[in-house]
Each structure stands twice: as C-alpha cells, then as structure tokens.
Design an enzyme around this catalytic site. Structure first.
Site, PDB file in Angstrom:
ATOM      1  N   SER A  79     -30.519  13.599  21.669  1.00 48.86           N
ATOM      2  CA  SER A  79     -30.051  12.524  22.563  1.00 48.86           C
ATOM      3  C   SER A  79     -31.082  11.408  22.535  1.00 48.86           C
ATOM      4  CB  SER A  79     -29.925  12.958  24.010  1.00 48.86           C
ATOM      5  OG  SER A  79     -29.575  14.267  24.117  1.00 48.86           O
TER       6      SER A  79
ATOM      7  N   CYS B   2      13.373  -7.426  46.260  1.00 42.97           N
ATOM      8  CA  CYS B   2      12.470  -8.261  45.472  1.00 42.97           C
ATOM      9  C   CYS B   2      11.575  -9.057  46.415  1.00 42.97           C
ATOM     10  CB  CYS B   2      13.287  -9.207  44.591  1.00 42.97           C
ATOM     11  SG  CYS B   2      12.277 -10.468  43.798  1.00 42.97           S
TER      12      CYS B   2
ATOM     13  N   TYR C  74       0.839  -1.196   0.000  1.00 38.24           N
ATOM     14  CA  TYR C  74       0.000   0.000   0.000  1.00 38.24           C
ATOM     15  C   TYR C  74       0.877   1.250   0.000  1.00 38.24           C
ATOM     16  CZ  TYR C  74      -3.547   3.414   1.293  1.00 38.24           C
ATOM     17  OH  TYR C  74      -4.376   4.505   1.298  1.00 38.24           O
TER      18      TYR C  74
ATOM     19  N   LYS D 229     -24.629   0.794  20.735  1.00 44.75           N
ATOM     20  CA  LYS D 229     -24.518   2.225  21.032  1.00 44.75           C
ATOM     21  C   LYS D 229     -23.044   2.501  21.340  1.00 44.75           C
ATOM     22  CE  LYS D 229     -26.650   5.936  23.721  1.00 44.75           C
ATOM     23  NZ  LYS D 229     -25.470   6.587  24.289  1.00 44.75           N
TER      24      LYS D 229
HETATM   25  S1  IVH Z   1     -28.924   7.187  16.784  1.00 42.38           S
HETATM   26  C1  IVH Z   1     -31.763  10.747  18.039  1.00 42.38           C
HETATM   27  N1  IVH Z   1     -27.270   5.218  16.903  1.00 42.38           N
HETATM   28  O1  IVH Z   1     -25.711   8.200  21.384  1.00 42.38           O
HETATM   29  C2  IVH Z   1     -30.411  10.291  18.285  1.00 42.38           C
HETATM   30  N2  IVH Z   1     -26.849   7.103  18.279  1.00 42.38           N
HETATM   31  O2  IVH Z   1     -27.725   9.421  23.349  1.00 42.38           O
HETATM   32  C3  IVH Z   1     -30.056   9.384  17.196  1.00 42.38           C
HETATM   33  N3  IVH Z   1     -24.809   6.933  19.599  1.00 42.38           N
HETATM   34  O3  IVH Z   1     -24.980  11.402  20.840  1.00 42.38           O
HETATM   35  C4  IVH Z   1     -28.826   8.748  17.473  1.00 42.38           C
HETATM   36  N4  IVH Z   1     -24.203   4.953  18.870  1.00 42.38           N
HETATM   37  O4  IVH Z   1     -23.888   9.978  19.146  1.00 42.38           O
HETATM   38  C5  IVH Z   1     -27.571   6.429  17.370  1.00 42.38           C
HETATM   39  N5  IVH Z   1     -25.858   3.399  16.868  1.00 42.38           N
HETATM   40  C6  IVH Z   1     -26.161   4.609  17.328  1.00 42.38           C
HETATM   41  C7  IVH Z   1     -25.366   5.275  18.272  1.00 42.38           C
HETATM   42  C8  IVH Z   1     -25.744   6.527  18.727  1.00 42.38           C
HETATM   43  C9  IVH Z   1     -23.886   5.960  19.678  1.00 42.38           C
HETATM   44  C10 IVH Z   1     -24.757   8.193  20.381  1.00 42.38           C
HETATM   45  C11 IVH Z   1     -25.077   9.399  19.572  1.00 42.38           C
HETATM   46  C12 IVH Z   1     -25.781  10.340  20.482  1.00 42.38           C
HETATM   47  C13 IVH Z   1     -26.037   9.520  21.688  1.00 42.38           C
HETATM   48  C14 IVH Z   1     -27.510   9.613  22.011  1.00 42.38           C
END
Ligand code: IVH
Length: 568
Positions: free
Chosen positions: A93, A418, A47, A126
C-alpha cells in the site's frame, strides 16, 4: 464438403493461415489504436467485419486458433472458484499525505536518507480501481492476479483477458523473457453511467460506484459475464523482470507504452521537488475532466536503485507516497424530495440535501433518476444518505445509512398531480418514468423545458436565450411555443427586467440567424420523444427534406435505421 460457408471456403490451409495471421495483426493494431492510444482509425463496423472474418476462418480451421488471437478473449465455461497466486514481490500500500508541506518534507527526507544532494520524482494519478499483477512470458499474457493481502492474491486471468485494453501479446520484440506488470483496472465514469442507465431501464440493480463495478466484474466466475462489463486499465509499475534491468521508473513507463501497455497520459517526470508539487496540483486541477475516478496522485522516486536503497516498511514503501485529494463521497441529510417536470413531461425526483462539500464543490441537490430508484434506495425524508460527485457527473445518492434513520421517517411518494400544471401524473406499468398527463403546450414546466431544449447548443443554438430568459418569457406569457420566439420584437424584450437595448437587439439577431439551420438540428430541436441527435441525423439523411418526413407514414418511418415502432 466445404468446411464453412463463404469467404473461408475458398482458402487452402496455407492461405487460410496466412490470412488469419494478417487479420490478427490488423485487429491487434486497430485494437491498440482504439483502446490504448484512444485514436481509432476504423469504424466499429469495419473492425467487426475483420473480426467476423477471422472468427469464420478459425471456425473452419480450428487448428489455426492461437491463445493470443483476439477471438480468444472470452473463455467458454464458468470457473468453480479462483486459484490463489503467490506474489514473489509483495504488492504494497502507500503512505498518505494531504498537505503540500507534508509532501515537501517527504521529498526532503528521501534525499537526506540517501545522503545524496538531489533526487528526481515522478507524479501520476492515483486511480480508484482494483490493483492487478499481470505476468507476461515471452511477450504473452499468461496470468493475472489480484492484490489480495499483498502476498497472496487470486487468479483472475480469465476475466482480465476479456479487457480489450489489456494486450494478450506485447508489441515489438525487445521485451524481457518474463516480467510482472502492475496496474489498476477501472471503469470510466461514462461507462459506469451507461451501465447503470441500462440497469435501471432493465430493472436490474445499478452499481454503487465505478470502483465497486470494477471489483465486482473481476470477481465474476463466469468470464462471459465479466466480458459484458466495460473495464479498462493503466499499467503503473514493474513488479519484477527477468532479463531487463531498467534504471528509472520513467523509463519503465516509456517502455510499457512501446510494448502496447496502456499507461497514463498524465504521468509526468522526472521532476525536481518544486516541479513535482506543481504536477500534483496540475492533476488535481484536471480531476473533473479525466473521465475516471482518482483519489489522489502518486509520487515516486524515479531512480530504481535509489528505490531499492530506500527500501520498504511492513506494508508501504519508503520510495513512494500518495497525495490525497478531497473525497468525492460524503454523507449528508436528505431534507426533502422535489419533483421536476421535463420537456417530455417526465416527472423526476430530485433530492434536496443539507449542503455538503464533496468533490471540490458544495452540493445541495442530487439526482434520483426515477421512482424505481427511490424505492430501491428505500428513501425516507430526513434520512442520512451517502452521496457522490465525481468528475462532471451530476451528484448521485448512493445509499441510505439505515442506522441513522429517525423513527417514523416518512416514505417519499410520487405526487398525484403535476407540480407545474396540476394534471394527473401517470406511471405506465412498463415504464420506469412517471409523466405529467397534459400535452406539452398546456403545462408551463414542459413548455419551458421544450424551449430550453429548442435553444440549446446542439439544437438551434440561439445565443443569449438562456434558461432564465426562457422562464421569464413563458411566465410573462410572451411565448408558448418555439414558433412564438420568432414573433418577438425589441419593445417586448426591453420591457423585461434586466434586459437592455443591446441585449434585446443581440437576441433578435440570434433568433434571425436561427431561422436558417440544418435539417438534423431542426428535427432534434423539436424535442420529439426518443428523437435524439443520432436519430434526427438518421431521419434527415434518409428523407432529405422536412416535406418528405411530413409525408411519411409509419412503414416509411420504420424503414430508417434505428427507428422502431415506438419512435415511428
Ligand atoms: S504504485 C507500493 N501507482 O493505490 C505501491 N499505485 O495505496 C505501489 N494505485 O493498491 C503502487 N494508482 O493499486 C501506484 N499510479 C499508481 C496507482 C496506484 C492507484 C493503487 C494501487 C494500490 C494503492 C496503494
């Protein structure tokens, strides 16, 4: 005058342009295979050779440079600050739940709210990282922004461009004119550990956890610095699009994948509610093996029309929910610090903790790496400490909660002797590790560790010779060096507690088998300081036989790739 040295000098502008395009296409393809599909076909050296050729061409013909060229990921000058970016569709959130019952109720409520008979849901990890919104116009990455307060974020394009897994140009042709892709930038556990190991060796401050590592990197004003941080990402949703109206979230994810955007392998769905509950449990089951930090699963309504109908609250949508898994960080009290002696005599501090449930297991020990780390943490006996256990990583002490420190709490000091053989412990000026000063065969702890290493899977792989048995053999005085193992007989072995005739014979058979091994395994098994698997393989390849290695002098050893004066 020729515009550059070798390979480029021979090109006309037209053929240079053609070659540059070919190189870019190949580098894109191989970058995608490596960073997105996790299935590389080229070696790093191959690469790099293509990359160097392209860079040389672009230096010779600057007019051929394109913004999406793989050579253009790292910008030159540090920024004065980050511009702000407005999010036309707010970055929200998630509502949280921790019980299956709550999740089931949420799914039932969603169905009821839409007055429908059924709904399909998706499930995905998540990621514990930093949210980003990437703007792609005509398939080109034009801007990257943080979430900020959800309405206004910061423009971190220069830093995000340095992340190899983020395509500067989408694959295929059927992408919308403009779209905003949302996802999570993170640092893998392995990269985090490597980064911290290097930081400790260099005497720099280690990162507290991968999430802070990712956030700190993205906040760097100097993209050259950001480029040295090992970050990657997952695309997890569509912010908005012009010229594309997908119907389902699962369709969005499938499209993202085709366009070369890195999506999560553990994304699943559409599911009915029962399958969705099972998918949430399956991700938790796999959590320790994922290789990156997650704090839960995200469950989303698959149908995007249904998402719109469900709508949003002030800060959270009604169409998604986070199922939180147990935390991987916890606080507990440090009851003491023990010092363990390794096979090379390294004396390593280990934190003894009041048992605490973290990352799905009860933890009562944590690594402290070396005395520099103890000093950096300013650790005192009885301190309240934050610990972290993520994935298969050994539990770590992150920091001390100073407000909880008891008056007169005593510092942790390196023992003068030791703990195993009583010889002086020495700490060289330029080394972070302290060592037992006696030779390996005179220190029982070093001897035991050397034997464990000798028998380990990547060394001679002696089945049945586990840690407990090694401890017994050394304590009983039956074995002092690896060679003694091969003189053991059935009678001696059977005299050991908990050793039956069958196990004794099995062990002898395993030892017999180990007499015939490969040169790299044998060299590695010897446990020479700095001679890990890779170096052992290099030595074996270079010299071909044990006799040749034994006969080699210093210059001959230094001629082996990756062998420097210290190893030699
Ligand atoms: S969907 C309406 N999918 O979790 C919010 N969020 O508490 C839609 N996050 O700050 C977010 N993995 O950055 C979504 N697979 C995932 C996620 C994810 C991490 C984070 C996101 C957000 C927080 C929400």
């Amino acid at each position: 005058m020729a515009r550059s040295a070798v390979p480029t000098g021979s090109h006309s502008v037209a053929s240079a342009k053609q070659r540059a395009n070919t190189l870019r296409a190949e580098l894109d393809e191989h970058g995608h295979r490596y960073h997105v599909l996790d299935a590389p076909v080229l070696t790093d050296a191959q690469y790099d050779a293509l990359f160097d050729e392209l860079r040389a061409l672009e230096e010779a013909y600057p007019e051929l440079v394109t913004t999406d060229s793989p050579t253009q990921r790292v910008g030159g000058t540090p920024l004065a600050g980050f511009d702000t970016v407005e999010h036309p569709v707010p970055m929200l959130s998630l509502e949280k739940c921790t019980e299956t019952e709550e999740l089931t109720q949420w799914m039932t409520r969603s169905v009821a709210a839409l007055e429908s008979t059924s709904l399909a849901f998706t499930c995905e990890p998540k990621i514990d990282g930093v949210a980003v919104a990437l703007l792609y116009e005509q398939g080109q990455l034009v801007r990257a922004a943080t979430r900020g307060d959800g309405t206004t974020g910061e423009n971190i394009t220069a830093n995000v461009r340095t992340i190899q897994a983020v395509p500067l140009k989408l694959r295929g042709k059927d992408w919308p004119d403009r779209m905003e892709v949302r996802g999570e930038i993170y640092m893998s556990q392995r990269d985090f550990e490597r980064f911290n190991e290097a930081a400790r060796v260099a005497g720099r401050q280690p990162l507290v956890n991968p999430r802070n590592g990712a956030a700190g990197s993205l906040r760097q004003l100097d993209p050259q610095l950001a480029a040295t941080r090992p970050l990657t990402w997952f695309a997890y949703s569509l912010g908005w699009a012009e010229g594309w109206e997908p119907e389902r979230h699962s369709e969005v994810i499938a499209r993202f994948r085709r366009w070369g955007l890195r999506t999560n392998n553990d994304f699943s769905g559409p599911h009915d509610p029962a399958d969705c509950v099972a998918a949430v449990a399956a991700i938790e089951e796999k959590r320790a093996q994922l290789g990156y930090d997650i704090d839960g699963a995200v469950i989303k309504v698959d149908d995007l029309e249904a998402q719109r109908a469900l709508g949003v609250r002030t800060r959270t949508p009604r169409w998604a929910i986070a199922f939180k898994y147990p935390a991987e960080e916890a606080t507990t009290r440090l009851t003491g610090v023990d010092f363990q002696v390794g096979r090379t005599g390294a004396v390593t501090p280990v934190a003894r903790l009041e048992p605490v449930f973290v990352g799905g297991v009860t933890v009562s020990n944590a690594t402290l790496h070396n005395m520099d780390e103890v000093e950096r943490l300013d650790l005192r006996r009885g301190d309240c400490v934050r610990i972290r256990r993520a994935g298969d990583v050994i539990p770590q002490v992150m920091d001390v909660i100073l407000e909880e420190r008891r008056k007169g709490a005593r510092r942790v000091k390196l023992p003068k002797q030791c703990p195993s053989c009583g010889s002086p412990v020495l700490r060289l000026e330029e080394e972070a590790v302290a060592r037992c000063s006696s030779p390996a065969h005179e220190c029982p702890a070093q001897r035991k560790e050397a034997l464990k290493h000798f028998a380990s899977r990547l060394a001679l792989d002696i089945e049945g010779l586990g840690d407990k048995l090694v401890e017994q053999l050394v304590s009983e005085g039956l074995v002092t060096s690896a060679a003694d193992l091969f003189a053991l007989d059935a009678e001696q072995l059977q005299a050991l507690p908990r050793m039956g005739e069958k196990s004794a014979l099995n062990l002898l058979a395993a030892l017999d088998k180990a007499r015939h091994t490969t040169l790299p395994r044998f060299l590695y098994a010897l446990g020479i300081r700095e001679v890990g698997e890779a170096t052992a393989a290099g030595l074996a390849r270079h010299f071909g036989s044990l006799e040749a290695i034994e006969a080699a002098d210093l210059p001959a050893l230094e001629a082996v790739p990756d062998v420097g004066p210290i190893v030699a």
